[in-house]
Design a protein around this motif. Structure first.
Motif, PDB file in Angstrom:
ATOM      1  N   TYR A  26       0.842  -1.201   0.000  1.00 28.61           N
ATOM      2  CA  TYR A  26       0.000   0.000   0.000  1.00 28.61           C
ATOM      3  C   TYR A  26       0.879   1.254   0.000  1.00 28.61           C
ATOM      4  O   TYR A  26       0.634   2.211  -0.739  1.00 28.61           O
ATOM      5  N   GLU A  27       1.885   1.252   0.857  1.00 22.70           N
ATOM      6  CA  GLU A  27       2.771   2.412   0.959  1.00 22.70           C
ATOM      7  C   GLU A  27       3.473   2.682  -0.364  1.00 22.70           C
ATOM      8  O   GLU A  27       3.622   3.835  -0.782  1.00 22.70           O
ATOM      9  N   ARG A  28       3.902   1.617  -1.040  1.00 22.63           N
ATOM     10  CA  ARG A  28       4.581   1.792  -2.335  1.00 22.63           C
ATOM     11  C   ARG A  28       3.629   2.391  -3.372  1.00 22.63           C
ATOM     12  O   ARG A  28       4.037   3.202  -4.204  1.00 22.63           O
ATOM     13  N   ALA A  29       2.368   1.978  -3.355  1.00 29.09           N
ATOM     14  CA  ALA A  29       1.397   2.526  -4.306  1.00 29.09           C
ATOM     15  C   ALA A  29       1.214   4.024  -4.087  1.00 29.09           C
ATOM     16  O   ALA A  29       1.171   4.806  -5.050  1.00 29.09           O
ATOM     17  N   LEU A  30       1.132   4.436  -2.830  1.00 25.84           N
ATOM     18  CA  LEU A  30       1.001   5.862  -2.520  1.00 25.84           C
ATOM     19  C   LEU A  30       2.261   6.620  -2.938  1.00 25.84           C
ATOM     20  O   LEU A  30       2.184   7.713  -3.518  1.00 25.84           O
ATOM     21  N   ALA A  31       3.425   6.047  -2.634  1.00 23.34           N
ATOM     22  CA  ALA A  31       4.685   6.714  -2.944  1.00 23.34           C
ATOM     23  C   ALA A  31       4.884   6.861  -4.452  1.00 23.34           C
ATOM     24  O   ALA A  31       5.371   7.897  -4.920  1.00 23.34           O
ATOM     25  N   GLU A  32       4.520   5.849  -5.219  1.00 22.03           N
ATOM     26  CA  GLU A  32       4.688   5.927  -6.670  1.00 22.03           C
ATOM     27  C   GLU A  32       3.847   7.056  -7.258  1.00 22.03           C
ATOM     28  O   GLU A  32       4.297   7.787  -8.151  1.00 22.03           O
ATOM     29  N   TYR A  33       2.627   7.201  -6.763  1.00 25.47           N
ATOM     30  CA  TYR A  33       1.783   8.300  -7.242  1.00 25.47           C
ATOM     31  C   TYR A  33       2.417   9.646  -6.890  1.00 25.47           C
ATOM     32  O   TYR A  33       2.504  10.548  -7.735  1.00 25.47           O
ATOM     33  N   LEU A  34       2.867   9.791  -5.654  1.00 22.90           N
ATOM     34  CA  LEU A  34       3.462  11.056  -5.220  1.00 22.90           C
ATOM     35  C   LEU A  34       4.762  11.353  -5.958  1.00 22.90           C
ATOM     36  O   LEU A  34       5.055  12.509  -6.269  1.00 22.90           O
ATOM     37  N   ARG A  35       5.537  10.328  -6.246  1.00 16.92           N
ATOM     38  CA  ARG A  35       6.777  10.547  -7.000  1.00 16.92           C
ATOM     39  C   ARG A  35       6.472  11.154  -8.362  1.00 16.92           C
ATOM     40  O   ARG A  35       7.215  12.015  -8.856  1.00 16.92           O
TER      41      ARG A  35
END
Length: 244
Positions: free
Chosen positions: A131-140
Motif C-alpha cells: 500500500y505504501e509503495r502505491a502511494l509513494a509511486e503516485y506522489l513521486r
C-alpha cells in the motif's frame, strides 16, 4: 407455506465458504495446527478450489487486500492535476479503512489472530508495504523534477500509512467500537496539515538573515510604495533583474 415449497438457502460462494471455514479452524485449533486439507474438508470443496482463490494459507487470512490494492491503484491512476496530491493519497488510504469497516466482526477477529501468529504479522507488514509503495509511486510522479521530490514522496506516503494504521488499530483493539471513519479522519488531518500546503511548493533555502549566502542563489529585495500600481512594481522588478 408448506415445507415442500420452501426455497433452500443458497450456499455461500466457495471463496466465502473457504474463508469462514479457515477462521473457524484457526480459532479452534490454531493457525499453525490447521492445514489446507482441514479447511477444504470443512468447506466441502477440493484442494484445487482452495488454490484457485488463495495461493497460500496466509492469503486466506487477508482475502480482500488484493482487491483493495487494485482499487487504490485505480483511484490514484484516475487522479488529475486538479487533485491536491497529499489529500489524494489520504483519500486513497480511506479505501483501506472502508474495507475493514464493512465487516467489523471479521476485521477484529483477523486482528486478534494476526497478533498471535508471528508469521501472519510478517505477512501483514508485506501487505502494508505494498500500500505504501502505491502511494509513494503516485506522489513521486506528482513531485517529479522538484527538489527532493522522491524523498518527499516517500516520507509523505509513510506518514499517511502510519497515521491510518494508528487510528485503525486503536479501533480494532476496541473490538470495533466507535466511529472508525472519524478516528482515521482525525489522524490523517495531521498529515494534511503538515504536508499539504507545502508539498507542491519549491524548497526555500536559507532564511531572512543572509539568505542565499553560500548557496549560489541571488536574493532580490524590492522596495516600492504601498499605493504603487501592480504594473509599476512588475516594471521595477524586471529592471532590477535585467541588471548584470
Amino acid at each position: 407455506m408448506s415445507s415442500s415449497s420452501a426455497v433452500p438457502a443458497a450456499k455461500p460462494p466457495i471463496r466465502d465458504a473457504l474463508v469462514a471455514a479457515a477462521f473457524r479452524l484457526f480459532l479452534e485449533r490454531g493457525f499453525e495446527q490447521t492445514t489446507v486439507d482441514d479447511i477444504v474438508a470443512l468447506a466441502g470443496v477440493g484442494r484445487r478450489s482452495f488454490f484457485r482463490y488463495f495461493p497460500s494459507k496466509e492469503d486466506v487470512v487477508f482475502p480482500d487486500h488484493e482487491g483493495c490494492l487494485a482499487d487504490m491503484t485505480a483511484f490514484l491512476a484516475a487522479s488529475g492535476p486538479e487533485h491536491e496530491p497529499v489529500r489524494r493519497v489520504c483519500d486513497a488510504a480511506r479505501l483501506v479503512l472502508r474495507m475493514y469497516a464493512e465487516n467489523p466482526a471479521f476485521s477484529v477477529q483477523r486482528y486478534r489472530l494476526t497478533r498471535r501468529v508471528p508469521g501472519l504479522r510478517a505477512y501483514e507488514l508485506s501487505v502494508v508495504w505494498r500500500y505504501e509503495r502505491a502511494l509513494a509511486e503516485y506522489l513521486r510522479g506528482r513531485f517529479a523534477g522538484r527538489p527532493d521530490g522522491t524523498l518527499r514522496a516517500d516520507v509523505i506516503a509513510a506518514a499517511v500509512v502510519a497515521a491510518h494504521n494508528n487510528a485503525l488499530r486503536s479501533w480494532l483493539r476496541s473490538d470495533g467500537v466507535g466511529d472508525a471513519n472519524a478516528a482515521v479522519d482525525h489522524a490523517l488531518a495531521y498529515v494534511q496539515t503538515t504536508y499539504a500546503r507545502t508539498a507542491d511548493d519549491p524548497v526555500v533555502h536559507g532564511g531572512p538573515a543572509g539568505a542565499g549566502a553560500g548557496t549560489g542563489e541571488d536574493v532580490v529585495v524590492l522596495v516600492s510604495r504601498r499605493d504603487a500600481p501592480l504594473w509599476r512594481v512588475i516594471q521595477e522588478l524586471e529592471t532590477v533583474l535585467d541588471r548584470p
